[in-house]
Design a protein around this motif. Sequence first.
Motif, PDB file in Angstrom:
ATOM      1  N   LYS A  14       0.682  -1.520   0.374  1.00  0.00           N
ATOM      2  CA  LYS A  14       0.180   0.293  -0.186  1.00  0.00           C
ATOM      3  C   LYS A  14       0.749   1.523   0.294  1.00  0.00           C
ATOM      4  N   GLU A  15       2.015   1.346  -0.718  1.00  0.00           N
ATOM      5  CA  GLU A  15       3.141   2.138  -0.305  1.00  0.00           C
ATOM      6  C   GLU A  15       3.186   2.802  -1.659  1.00  0.00           C
ATOM      7  N   ASN A  16       3.456   3.790  -1.806  1.00  0.00           N
ATOM      8  CA  ASN A  16       3.626   4.596  -3.890  1.00  0.00           C
ATOM      9  C   ASN A  16       4.919   3.225  -4.190  1.00  0.00           C
ATOM     10  N   ASN A  18       6.093   3.811  -8.137  1.00  0.00           N
ATOM     11  CA  ASN A  18       5.830   4.338  -9.395  1.00  0.00           C
ATOM     12  C   ASN A  18       6.595   3.707 -10.414  1.00  0.00           C
ATOM     13  N   ASN A  49      -4.396  -1.306  -5.401  1.00  0.00           N
ATOM     14  CA  ASN A  49      -2.932  -0.894  -5.212  1.00  0.00           C
ATOM     15  C   ASN A  49      -3.343   0.920  -5.823  1.00  0.00           C
ATOM     16  N   ASN A  51      -2.238   3.551  -4.425  1.00  0.00           N
ATOM     17  CA  ASN A  51      -0.798   4.334  -4.870  1.00  0.00           C
ATOM     18  C   ASN A  51       0.057   3.792  -5.724  1.00  0.00           C
ATOM     19  N   PHE A  53       1.036   4.937  -9.332  1.00  0.00           N
ATOM     20  CA  PHE A  53       1.646   6.706 -10.139  1.00  0.00           C
ATOM     21  C   PHE A  53       2.151   5.518 -10.859  1.00  0.00           C
ATOM     22  N   ASN A  74      -3.970   8.555 -11.233  1.00  0.00           N
ATOM     23  CA  ASN A  74      -2.824   8.754 -11.075  1.00  0.00           C
ATOM     24  C   ASN A  74      -1.439   8.331 -12.029  1.00  0.00           C
TER      25      ASN A  74
END
Length: 109
Positions: A14-16, A18, A49, A51, A53, A74
């Motif tokens: 659940k963290e970013n 990229n 998720n 998060n 991007f 995102n």
Amino acid sequence: EFIQKRKIKNLYDKENFNLCFVGYFNHAPNKEGIEWYIKKVHPFLIQKNKNIFLNVVGRGDRDWMDDLQSHYKNIRFYGRVPDVIPYIKNADLCIAPLFSLSFLTDKAE
């Protein structure tokens, strides 16, 4: 150093997370590939998720990107940048969704 060793993150944590795509958007395969990813794959990943991007970097026609950015979450379109290396280094994963590899077929003939 361009290539750095680092721990690979789990896409579904659940963290970013990229993603990065670098391309020239007047080249049809690049435009076709990133449009497919944005419409067909990215929404699925966002459900898993929120998060995740996608950072899209490149030069060329950007008009079609504004419409995609307004409909899909995102996604960050940076357009032409002086140096792509920081975007690539910041990415947890670089993607290259290409369906046509004309540069290879030209060489094979």
